[in-house]
Design a protein around this motif. Structure first.
Motif, PDB file in Angstrom:
ATOM      1  N   ILE C  52       0.853  -1.190   0.000  1.00 34.20           N
ATOM      2  CA  ILE C  52       0.000   0.000   0.000  1.00 34.20           C
ATOM      3  C   ILE C  52       0.885   1.236   0.000  1.00 34.20           C
ATOM      4  CG2 ILE C  52      -1.551   1.378   1.458  1.00 34.20           C
ATOM      5  CD1 ILE C  52      -2.949  -1.255   2.190  1.00 34.20           C
ATOM      6  N   ASN C  53       0.679   2.085  -0.990  1.00 34.63           N
ATOM      7  CA  ASN C  53       1.363   3.368  -1.013  1.00 34.63           C
ATOM      8  C   ASN C  53       0.629   4.293  -1.971  1.00 34.63           C
ATOM      9  OD1 ASN C  53       3.596   5.404  -0.706  1.00 34.63           O
ATOM     10  ND2 ASN C  53       4.506   3.681   0.418  1.00 34.63           N
ATOM     11  N   ASP C  54       1.318   5.258  -2.514  1.00 35.71           N
ATOM     12  CA  ASP C  54       0.720   6.353  -3.271  1.00 35.71           C
ATOM     13  C   ASP C  54       0.633   5.999  -4.763  1.00 35.71           C
ATOM     14  OD1 ASP C  54      -0.210   8.870  -3.858  1.00 35.71           O
ATOM     15  OD2 ASP C  54       1.648   9.919  -3.383  1.00 35.71           O
ATOM     16  N   GLU C  56       1.309   7.508  -7.627  1.00 41.26           N
ATOM     17  CA  GLU C  56       1.971   8.671  -8.226  1.00 41.26           C
ATOM     18  C   GLU C  56       3.122   8.149  -9.090  1.00 41.26           C
ATOM     19  OE1 GLU C  56       4.102  11.488  -9.447  1.00 41.26           O
ATOM     20  OE2 GLU C  56       5.150  10.921  -7.586  1.00 41.26           O
ATOM     21  N   GLY C  58       5.743   9.338 -10.507  1.00 39.83           N
ATOM     22  CA  GLY C  58       7.106   9.707 -10.147  1.00 39.83           C
ATOM     23  C   GLY C  58       7.615   8.836  -9.009  1.00 39.83           C
ATOM     24  N   LEU C  59       6.785   8.613  -8.015  1.00 39.14           N
ATOM     25  CA  LEU C  59       7.174   7.756  -6.894  1.00 39.14           C
ATOM     26  C   LEU C  59       7.453   6.333  -7.381  1.00 39.14           C
ATOM     27  CD1 LEU C  59       7.589   7.380  -3.830  1.00 39.14           C
ATOM     28  CD2 LEU C  59       5.178   6.724  -3.703  1.00 39.14           C
ATOM     29  N   ALA C  61       8.515   5.417 -10.306  1.00 39.76           N
ATOM     30  CA  ALA C  61       9.837   5.449 -10.964  1.00 39.76           C
ATOM     31  C   ALA C  61      10.946   5.458  -9.916  1.00 39.76           C
ATOM     32  CB  ALA C  61       9.931   6.671 -11.880  1.00 39.76           C
ATOM     33  N   ASP C  62      10.756   6.218  -8.848  1.00 40.61           N
ATOM     34  CA  ASP C  62      11.748   6.254  -7.759  1.00 40.61           C
ATOM     35  C   ASP C  62      11.901   4.881  -7.102  1.00 40.61           C
ATOM     36  OD1 ASP C  62      12.135   9.002  -8.116  1.00 40.61           O
ATOM     37  OD2 ASP C  62      10.643   9.540  -6.605  1.00 40.61           O
ATOM     38  N   TYR C  63      10.774   4.211  -6.864  1.00 42.59           N
ATOM     39  CA  TYR C  63      10.829   2.874  -6.252  1.00 42.59           C
ATOM     40  C   TYR C  63      11.658   1.921  -7.122  1.00 42.59           C
ATOM     41  CZ  TYR C  63       7.382   3.315  -2.408  1.00 42.59           C
ATOM     42  OH  TYR C  63       6.726   3.641  -1.234  1.00 42.59           O
ATOM     43  N   LYS C  65      14.037   2.541  -9.314  1.00 44.05           N
ATOM     44  CA  LYS C  65      15.461   2.900  -9.267  1.00 44.05           C
ATOM     45  C   LYS C  65      16.069   2.509  -7.918  1.00 44.05           C
ATOM     46  CE  LYS C  65      17.892   7.293  -9.582  1.00 44.05           C
ATOM     47  NZ  LYS C  65      17.605   8.743  -9.753  1.00 44.05           N
ATOM     48  N   TRP C  66      15.340   2.773  -6.862  1.00 43.86           N
ATOM     49  CA  TRP C  66      15.821   2.490  -5.502  1.00 43.86           C
ATOM     50  C   TRP C  66      15.969   0.988  -5.270  1.00 43.86           C
ATOM     51  CZ3 TRP C  66      12.439   0.922  -1.156  1.00 43.86           C
ATOM     52  CH2 TRP C  66      13.039   1.035   0.102  1.00 43.86           C
ATOM     53  N   LEU C  70      19.290  -1.364  -4.440  1.00 48.28           N
ATOM     54  CA  LEU C  70      19.426  -2.230  -3.253  1.00 48.28           C
ATOM     55  C   LEU C  70      19.623  -3.692  -3.636  1.00 48.28           C
ATOM     56  CD1 LEU C  70      16.689  -0.787  -0.844  1.00 48.28           C
ATOM     57  CD2 LEU C  70      19.167  -0.434  -0.730  1.00 48.28           C
ATOM     58  N   ILE C  98      11.604  -6.460   0.459  1.00 49.72           N
ATOM     59  CA  ILE C  98      11.549  -5.055   0.872  1.00 49.72           C
ATOM     60  C   ILE C  98      10.132  -4.491   0.753  1.00 49.72           C
ATOM     61  CG2 ILE C  98      12.286  -2.714   0.222  1.00 49.72           C
ATOM     62  CD1 ILE C  98      15.056  -3.823  -0.191  1.00 49.72           C
ATOM     63  N   MET C  99       9.453  -4.833  -0.326  1.00 51.16           N
ATOM     64  CA  MET C  99       8.115  -4.262  -0.548  1.00 51.16           C
ATOM     65  C   MET C  99       7.027  -5.055   0.165  1.00 51.16           C
ATOM     66  SD  MET C  99       8.821  -1.508  -2.115  1.00 51.16           S
ATOM     67  CE  MET C  99       7.402  -0.779  -2.962  1.00 51.16           C
TER      68      MET C  99
END
Lengths: 140, 140, 140
Positions: C52-54, C56, C58-59, C61-63, C65-66, C70, C98-99
């Motif tokens: 569960i998250n947003d 969005e 952009g977020l 895409a950030d996930y 890459k992050w 890792l 992680i998720m």
């Protein structure tokens, strides 16, 4: 089946911080009258966590440093695309995934069924504003 | 509503290790008589995990190496403030957050409702001593 | 106690991707007739997540890459022992940890009891094939 739903509000003054919420959860479980069942405790905001670990200030300092290393705060939109939306909290969305959104705890003989050191924490990664935690008790 | 609560004890000889506990959980679910419900399985200690993944020794070796990279063992109090308390296991509190405290599994037609490769593991990050896992079945 | 079990199938065309599955879960909860209870939503495959998250882009895409930072994709068996089995997806087993495998969401007055931005996502880390998600509703 019995159920009870409560909402707790937290407003941490720091950007990142941890607050022991075990007493509030234990009180809600007692009030529910449930003897055998489950209690779900979850952050209702997506830059916050509910997790179970040790109530030890050194460990909490370690968590902050460690999470900052894994997902550094950076308000600029060059590191995190999410921050192009005007937000500056992309890092908080990542820290929350590592620490988790929720815990589910057993209720046995009317109490939180915990090991010797388990404590429930609200984890804040984008603080300085009020956020809610949901507590849902089900059982008999 | 039916419920059943059991406690399992594990004593791993290594500091870090994974043990497949699916047979024990399946036996408890069968004994509960619950046909439709949920089973919560959680570590009762805060340097251990319960998680679901693949029973493949190569993957487990990869997990150990990967977790050691993300949160290295270091007994000294200079790296981890938690270790100023006399503990040496700050890293284990971090590894456990990545792998998780608990799983909640559906029970359908009296059995663990699993995909083809799902297996439940006890994950130990500060071993060489006995620790407990809680199993709580609820349903009908 | 009422219960309802459903299985959803997802086939993402990319190796890594996130799909908002909130409407499907909300529909199953409504169909269950449960007014007060819990819904468990979990990936049935061990290289996928439900979290569960947003919602969005952009977020997301950030996930990606992050998570790639890792636990980098590397098909070679030299980096990951798991890939000696003929698989190339060891990294996906790590990203999924992680998720997270699952979420448990409260049902209050017949609806998903969500904060303002909470949305449920299927997270795929080894895509290009069909995988299943389990939805289990219990309550009254």
């Amino acid at each position: 089946m019995k159920s009870l739903t409560e909402y707790l509000t937290f407003h941490l003054l720091a950007r990142m911080g941890f607050e022991n919420i075990t007493p509030q959860i234990a009180e809600i479980v007692a009030r529910s009258g449930v003897q055998e069942g489950l209690v779900l405790v979850n952050a209702m905001h997506i830059t916050a966590s509910v997790f179970i670990n040790d109530d030890e200030p050194g460990l909490h300092a370690d968590y902050k440093k460690w999470l900052e290393g894994l997902a550094p705060f950076d308000a600029s939109p060059s590191r995190y695309a999410h921050n192009r939306t005007g937000e500056d909290n992309a890092d908080a969305h990542m820290k929350r995934q590592i620490m988790g959104r929720e815990v589910v705890v057993a209720i046995t003989k009317g109490k939180l069924d915990f090991g010797p050191w388990e404590q429930i924490f609200y984890g804040e990664f984008d603080g300085k504003r009020a956020k809610r935690v949901l507590v849902k008790v089900i059982g008999e």
